[in-house]
Design an enzyme around this catalytic site. Structure first.
Site, PDB file in Angstrom:
ATOM      1  CE  LYS A 264      -8.478  28.629 -13.328  1.00 51.47           C
ATOM      2  NZ  LYS A 264      -7.390  29.579 -13.109  1.00 51.47           N
TER       3      LYS A 264
ATOM      4  NE  ARG B  21      -6.800  29.004  -6.288  1.00 52.29           N
ATOM      5  CZ  ARG B  21      -8.020  28.697  -6.726  1.00 52.29           C
ATOM      6  NH1 ARG B  21      -8.165  28.087  -7.882  1.00 52.29           N
ATOM      7  NH2 ARG B  21      -9.077  29.014  -6.009  1.00 52.29           N
TER       8      ARG B  21
HETATM    9  N1  HH2 Z   1      -8.115  30.627 -10.313  1.00 54.97           N
HETATM   10  C1  HH2 Z   1      -9.304  30.720  -9.686  1.00 54.97           C
HETATM   11  C2  HH2 Z   1      -9.383  31.333  -8.438  1.00 54.97           C
HETATM   12  N2  HH2 Z   1      -8.286  31.812  -7.805  1.00 54.97           N
HETATM   13  N3  HH2 Z   1      -5.949  32.143  -7.763  1.00 54.97           N
HETATM   14  C3  HH2 Z   1      -4.761  32.044  -8.357  1.00 54.97           C
HETATM   15  N4  HH2 Z   1      -3.645  32.489  -7.745  1.00 54.97           N
HETATM   16  N5  HH2 Z   1      -4.618  31.476  -9.613  1.00 54.97           N
HETATM   17  C4  HH2 Z   1      -5.686  30.995 -10.304  1.00 54.97           C
HETATM   18  O1  HH2 Z   1      -5.510  30.510 -11.437  1.00 54.97           O
HETATM   19  C5  HH2 Z   1      -6.978  31.089  -9.694  1.00 54.97           C
HETATM   20  C6  HH2 Z   1      -7.075  31.685  -8.402  1.00 54.97           C
HETATM   21  C7  HH2 Z   1     -10.547  30.199 -10.335  1.00 54.97           C
HETATM   22  O2  HH2 Z   1     -10.804  28.890  -9.956  1.00 54.97           O
HETATM   23  P1  HH2 Z   1     -11.788  28.358  -8.795  1.00 54.97           P
HETATM   24  O3  HH2 Z   1     -11.420  28.874  -7.462  1.00 54.97           O
HETATM   25  O4  HH2 Z   1     -11.818  26.890  -8.914  1.00 54.97           O
HETATM   26  O5  HH2 Z   1     -13.225  28.866  -9.209  1.00 54.97           O
HETATM   27  P2  HH2 Z   1     -14.102  30.129  -8.776  1.00 54.97           P
HETATM   28  O6  HH2 Z   1     -13.334  31.358  -9.082  1.00 54.97           O
HETATM   29  O7  HH2 Z   1     -15.353  29.965  -9.618  1.00 54.97           O
HETATM   30  O8  HH2 Z   1     -14.378  30.010  -7.306  1.00 54.97           O
END
Ligand code: HH2
Length: 259
Positions: free
Chosen positions: A201, A243
């Site tokens: 992040k 995660r």
């Molecule tokens: N962060 C993201 C997405 N889903 N779910 C949970 N439970 N906790 C988190 O911190 C979390 C999440 C954001 O990350 P990412 O999936 O890598 O990116 P994007 O939202 O751009 O797909």
């Protein structure tokens, strides 16, 4: 027992760290299998980016992205679905998902009705605008109280597996993120199992750059050290699941903390 490692599989064109890499279903399933081979305990499949500024994805498109991938992977492992839409959660469960990873913390009734687990994540606002002006009087207490209330609603509705997640980066400044990480014990002390997602992040990009004495944030692919350090920190503070995108290193870290 070591903390569980949830491997991230984004089937999106625009996720902040792996967008566009797994849009094709065959490539997505292959990446999910790679995360499993690296030691992931479950795979979190998402079809809508929730990065700051992201536009919502129409339901039909989100379904098209995630359902075939979940069907293939659920035959081999536990799958969670990362969605804010009830219809997508239902279809994902039909396809074999057994955990709803809910960044909107509003789908507990789906989890109750279908007898699956639920992750309640804290978010201030919504992705399109959440980073414009996040504000709290006491970020730790406000996040904790909102999550405990959500967990209690889910328990009252009949959900039996409930996780709480502070939502690092979701309507939070870097300082809010660091404060929440510093006080994760306040979440752990609620007794609800805690999930934490710091992986790659933005606040890590900024902190790693500062540590190197440069102004530009470190790019997402170069945030491994920060991702593993903060996952290790979270596990040591009592998180039951992290995660992550970088599974191999995080599984080792989780085992080390358990040892
Ligand atoms: N962060 C993201 C997405 N889903 N779910 C949970 N439970 N906790 C988190 O911190 C979390 C999440 C954001 O990350 P990412 O999936 O890598 O990116 P994007 O939202 O751009 O797909």
């Amino acid at each position: 027992m070591p903390a569980l490692v949830m491997g991230v599989l984004n089937v999106t064109p625009d996720s902040f760290s792996d967008g566009g890499r797994h849009l094709d279903h065959v490539a997505a399933v292959a990446h999910g299998r790679r995360l499993l081979a690296e030691g992931a305990d479950l795979i979190d499949v998402g079809g809508e980016s929730t990065r700051p500024g992201a536009e919502p994805v129409p339901e039909a498109e989100e379904l098209r992205r995630v359902v075939p991938v979940i069907e293939a992977l659920a035959a081999e492992t536990r799958v969670s679905v990362d969605t804010r839409k009830a219809a997508v959660a239902h279809a994902a469960i039909d396809a074999g998902a057994t955990l709803v990873n809910d960044v909107s913390a509003s789908l507990h009734e789906v989890a109750a009705e279908r007898g699956v687990g639920w992750v309640a994540m804290h978010m201030q606002g919504e992705p399109r605008t959440m980073q414009l002006a996040p504000g709290y009087d006491d970020v730790v207490a406000e996040v904790r109280d909102a999550l405990v209330a959500a967990a209690q609603r889910a328990r009252d509705a009949g959900v039996t597996e409930i996780w709480i997640d502070p939502g690092i980066g979701f309507g939070k400044t870097a300082e809010h993120n660091w404060t929440l990480l510093a006080h994760l014990d306040a979440l752990v002390a609620t007794g609800w199992p805690v999930v934490v997602g710091t992986s790659r992040k933005g606040f890590l990009g900024a902190a790693l750059a500062a540590a190197d004495g440069v102004d530009e944030p470190v790019p997402t692919d170069d945030r491994l050290a920060g991702s593993v350090a903060t996952a290790t920190w979270a596990i040591a503070a009592g998180a039951g699941m992290v995660r992550v995108h970088d599974v191999t290193a995080t599984v080792l870290a989780s085992r080390l903390v358990a040892a």
